[in-house]
Design a protein around this motif. Sequence first.
Motif, PDB file in Angstrom:
ATOM      1  N   VAL A   1       0.818  -1.198   0.000  1.00  8.40           N
ATOM      2  CA  VAL A   1       0.000   0.000   0.000  1.00  8.40           C
ATOM      3  C   VAL A   1       0.863   1.262   0.000  1.00  8.40           C
ATOM      4  O   VAL A   1       0.654   2.160  -0.788  1.00  8.40           O
ATOM      5  N   HIS A   2       1.848   1.314   0.866  1.00  5.86           N
ATOM      6  CA  HIS A   2       2.673   2.513   0.994  1.00  5.86           C
ATOM      7  C   HIS A   2       4.158   2.194   0.875  1.00  5.86           C
ATOM      8  O   HIS A   2       4.975   2.773   1.562  1.00  5.86           O
ATOM      9  N   ASP A   3       4.504   1.278   0.000  1.00  9.81           N
ATOM     10  CA  ASP A   3       5.923   0.928  -0.099  1.00  9.81           C
ATOM     11  C   ASP A   3       6.546   1.348  -1.426  1.00  9.81           C
ATOM     12  O   ASP A   3       7.534   0.801  -1.856  1.00  9.81           O
ATOM     13  N   CYS A   4       5.983   2.375  -2.068  1.00 14.63           N
ATOM     14  CA  CYS A   4       6.524   2.806  -3.363  1.00 14.63           C
ATOM     15  C   CYS A   4       7.927   3.391  -3.217  1.00 14.63           C
ATOM     16  O   CYS A   4       8.677   3.433  -4.187  1.00 14.63           O
ATOM     17  N   LEU A   5       8.313   3.795  -2.026  1.00 14.21           N
ATOM     18  CA  LEU A   5       9.657   4.336  -1.818  1.00 14.21           C
ATOM     19  C   LEU A   5      10.641   3.300  -1.270  1.00 14.21           C
ATOM     20  O   LEU A   5      11.790   3.634  -0.973  1.00 14.21           O
ATOM     21  N   LYS A   6      10.207   2.071  -1.159  1.00 16.65           N
ATOM     22  CA  LYS A   6      11.046   1.010  -0.602  1.00 16.65           C
ATOM     23  C   LYS A   6      12.394   0.928  -1.319  1.00 16.65           C
ATOM     24  O   LYS A   6      13.429   0.785  -0.679  1.00 16.65           O
TER      25      LYS A   6
END
Length: 148
Positions: A6-11
Motif C-alpha cells: 500500500v505505501h511501499d513505493c519508496l522502498k
Amino acid sequence: MKSQGVHDCLKYWRVIRYFIKRKYSLSTADLDMLLFLYTEDIFSKQQFLDYEDLLSWDRHRFKRLLDNGWVEIFRPKTKRLNTMYSVTYKTQRMIDSLYKKLSGEEIPTSQTSNPIFAKNVSFSDEVYKNMIKEMNKSIKQQRRLSPE
C-alpha cells in the motif's frame, strides 16, 4: 499486521535513484531540481534559483541543464517579458521512467540499457547490481502473489 504494497513505493527509492543518476549522468542535486521543475510546467530563472537555494551550491547547474538538453527556453526574452523555461521531452521521459520504477516496473539488467551492468564497473555498481537483481525478483514474486 503490516499491509503489503500500500505505501511501499519508496522502498527501493535509493536503488532507483542510483540507477537513474548513473543512466543519465546526473547528480543527486540535478535530479532533485528536475523533479521539482517537472511539475512547474513553465518557470522563470528566478524560480529555478529559488529552489536551488535548497541544493548543494553549483553556479553552473542552470547552464549545464540547459546545455545538456534537460531544460529549454519556452519563451525568449522580449522588451517587456523575461525568458521563460520548461523541461524538455527528454526530462519528461526520464522522470516518467523513474515513476514507473517506483510503481513496480523492473529495472533493466542488460548492459545496453543499464550502465551498472556493464563490465568492469565500480564496487558500488556491483553492490547496486546485486540489489537490482533482488529488487526485480521481489517485484516478479509480488506480481505472482497479487490477485488479478
